[in-house]
Enzyme design. Structure first.
Site, PDB file in Angstrom:
ATOM      1  N   CYS A   1       4.985 -91.610  76.725  1.00  0.00           N
ATOM      2  CA  CYS A   1       3.661 -92.228  76.884  1.00  0.00           C
ATOM      3  C   CYS A   1       3.227 -92.899  75.592  1.00  0.00           C
ATOM      4  CB  CYS A   1       2.627 -91.198  77.272  1.00  0.00           C
ATOM      5  SG  CYS A   1       3.201 -90.089  78.532  1.00  0.00           S
TER       6      CYS A   1
ATOM      7  N   GLY B   1       2.131 -82.698  87.214  1.00  0.00           N
ATOM      8  CA  GLY B   1       1.712 -81.870  86.090  1.00  0.00           C
ATOM      9  C   GLY B   1       0.368 -82.340  85.558  1.00  0.00           C
ATOM     10  N   THR B   2       0.185 -83.642  85.514  1.00  0.00           N
ATOM     11  CA  THR B   2      -1.081 -84.216  85.041  1.00  0.00           C
ATOM     12  C   THR B   2      -2.241 -83.736  85.915  1.00  0.00           C
ATOM     13  OG1 THR B   2       0.064 -86.191  84.247  1.00  0.00           O
ATOM     14  CG2 THR B   2      -2.302 -86.398  84.636  1.00  0.00           C
TER      15      THR B   2
ATOM     16  N   GLN C   1       7.034 -78.155  80.250  1.00  0.00           N
ATOM     17  CA  GLN C   1       8.338 -78.248  79.576  1.00  0.00           C
ATOM     18  C   GLN C   1       9.095 -76.925  79.515  1.00  0.00           C
ATOM     19  OE1 GLN C   1      10.046 -80.837  78.703  1.00  0.00           O
ATOM     20  NE2 GLN C   1       8.480 -82.403  78.945  1.00  0.00           N
TER      21      GLN C   1
ATOM     22  N   SER D   1       5.378 -79.003  86.642  1.00  0.00           N
ATOM     23  CA  SER D   1       5.686 -80.285  87.268  1.00  0.00           C
ATOM     24  C   SER D   1       7.113 -80.255  87.802  1.00  0.00           C
ATOM     25  CB  SER D   1       5.546 -81.414  86.248  1.00  0.00           C
ATOM     26  OG  SER D   1       5.958 -82.629  86.827  1.00  0.00           O
TER      27      SER D   1
ATOM     28  N   HIS E   1       9.237 -82.777  88.634  1.00  0.00           N
ATOM     29  CA  HIS E   1      10.265 -83.729  88.184  1.00  0.00           C
ATOM     30  C   HIS E   1      10.828 -83.411  86.807  1.00  0.00           C
ATOM     31  CE1 HIS E   1       8.243 -86.541  85.262  1.00  0.00           C
ATOM     32  NE2 HIS E   1       7.152 -86.077  85.817  1.00  0.00           N
TER      33      HIS E   1
ATOM     34  N   THR F   1      -3.342 -83.823 103.027  1.00  0.00           N
ATOM     35  CA  THR F   1      -2.243 -83.335 103.857  1.00  0.00           C
ATOM     36  C   THR F   1      -1.073 -83.027 102.926  1.00  0.00           C
ATOM     37  OG1 THR F   1      -2.991 -84.611 105.737  1.00  0.00           O
ATOM     38  CG2 THR F   1      -0.666 -83.938 105.740  1.00  0.00           C
TER      39      THR F   1
ATOM     40  N   ASN G   1       6.389 -81.132  74.380  1.00  0.00           N
ATOM     41  CA  ASN G   1       7.300 -82.088  74.999  1.00  0.00           C
ATOM     42  C   ASN G   1       7.996 -83.004  73.996  1.00  0.00           C
ATOM     43  OD1 ASN G   1       4.342 -82.655  75.167  1.00  0.00           O
ATOM     44  ND2 ASN G   1       5.055 -84.753  75.510  1.00  0.00           N
TER      45      ASN G   1
END
Ligand SMILES: *Cc1c(COP(=O)(O)O)cnc(C)c1O
Length: 382
Positions: free
Chosen positions: A321, A70-71, A176, A196, A198, A234, A148
């Site tokens: 974070c 996502g970042t 989110q 994202s 995950h 790749t 988030n």
């Protein structure tokens, strides 16, 4: 007993996702750029995955660029537009994820102008304020879909309308919200959108950026020209296959999951607010179905998280974070909460596998912990 109530930080990988990925770790290991059958096998998995990811936001497959997170998607969108233009003005909000905020701060150092729109006490961005900040040289508006930390859902469709009317590119960080609430990039006038894997029960290290057809951005990674020349590397076929499977599952389950999560969330909110001097953060209604976030007067968030952890319950204070920095969350401060109160924040984010029994246990344990912490707190008034 271990209870996971921190799904905004990350989610467990769904068993079906693991299953889908295993094949691509083993037998189907080809490089999607190779001409032989191994390569073609990987290539068709890549393109099928692109369709599945596109579907969850009502985009077309060729509008999806796979990224590493996502970042990375946020960086690619914002720097991609900035560097394409060379100079200009960007509008964002004060409550964005660091992936957006720090990218904007970096661009300020490189000579771009950035306006950080304030939010109200619920963390809502005012659409009119966005419109008022538009300048002749505004090149991008980037406002997140759902926050988030506090779960507030922003008026993305209205902001998209204004961006389109003024011919400005509109990016939204939907990390989110994807898989939790409806998203339609066409209906919502979204030009670019970050996802994202995950955060939606897929593997870590894979994400996507939707770029509406016709929008040109500058590439950040240069090399073999993968992903329409925008992201050479790749392709991580295994991760991408898992991500796509996660999207497929999320799309199917979204409505039912939301009903179940909302019920548990509302019970947590109602019961937790019965604790003396406890306050809800974020919007009372326009919030993610799985987010219950609070602050407690006279409490130190880190101690609360550690004491809950000792009882087997995983939650967070502020964002994963910002909690490392031990500074009060920029999101809570932007909603007008005092720094000393922001230190007492708690974020509970529920997921698919959570149960009403787990909620019962949490609601039993939390008031005792708050009471204990207040007894030894110099910040508590008694
Ligand atoms: C987690 C998160 C990100 C970062 O995604 P990663 O894949 O972990 O890099 C960006 N924005 C929001 C809103 C998030 O919650």
């Amino acid at each position: 007993m271990r209870i996971y109530f921190d799904h905004s930080a990350t989610t467990p990988v769904d068993e079906e996702v693991v299953e889908a990925m295993l094949e691509y770790f083993g037998k189907k290991f080809g490089n999607a750029s190779s001409l032989h059958s191994f390569g073609r096998e990987a290539k068709s998995a890549l393109e099928e995955s692109r369709e599945k990811v596109a579907k969850i936001i009502n985009a077309d497959a060729n509008e999806i660029i796979f990224t590493g997170s996502g970042t990375e998607s946020d960086n690619m969108a914002i720097k991609g537009i900035a560097f394409k233009n060379g100079s200009g003005h960007i509008i964002t909000s004060r409550i964005e994820h660091p992936a957006v905020l720090e990218t904007c701060r970096y661009l300020e150092k490189k000579g771009f102008d950035v306006t950080y729109i304030p939010v109200d006490k619920y963390g809502m961005v005012d659409v009119e304020k966005v419109e008022n900040e538009i300048r002749d040289n505004t090149i991008l508006i980037s406002i997140m879909h759902a926050n988030n930390e506090i779960g507030t859902i922003e008026p993305i469709e209205e902001i998209g309308k204004i961006a389109r009317k003024n011919n400005i590119i509109f990016h939204t960080d939907a990390v989110q919200s994807v898989g939790k609430i409806d998203i339609d990039v066409k209906k919502m006038n979204i030009d670019m959108l970050s996802i994202s894997s995950h955060k939606i029960y897929g593997p870590k290290g894979v994400g996507a950026l939707y770029i509406r057809r016709g929008i040109k951005i500058e590439a950040i990674l240069h090399g073999g020209g993968h992903e329409y020349g925008l992201r050479s590397s790749t392709e991580n076929i295994t991760g991408i296959v898992g991500f796509a499977k996660a999207c497929e599952i999320a799309e199917k389950r979204m409505k039912d999951d939301a009903i179940k999560l909302r019920k548990m969330r509302d019970r947590i909110i109602k019961k937790t607010l019965e604790i003396e001097e406890s306050y809800l953060t974020g919007h009372p209604e326009k919030r993610l179905p799985n987010n219950a976030s609070f602050y407690f007067k006279g409490i130190e968030g880190e101690s609360m998280v550690l004491m809950l952890d000792a009882k087997g319950i995983a939650v967070s204070t502020g964002s994963a974070c910002s909690s490392k920095k031990l500074q009060p969350s920029h999101v809570l401060l932007a909603t007008g909460i005092k720094p000393e109160d922001a230190h007492g924040s708690l974020r509970v984010t529920l997921g698919r596998k959570n149960s009403e029994e787990e909620v019962d246990y949490f609601l039993e344990v939390l008031p005792e912990i708050i009471e204990k912490l207040r007894e030894i707190s110099p910040m508590w008034r008694k």
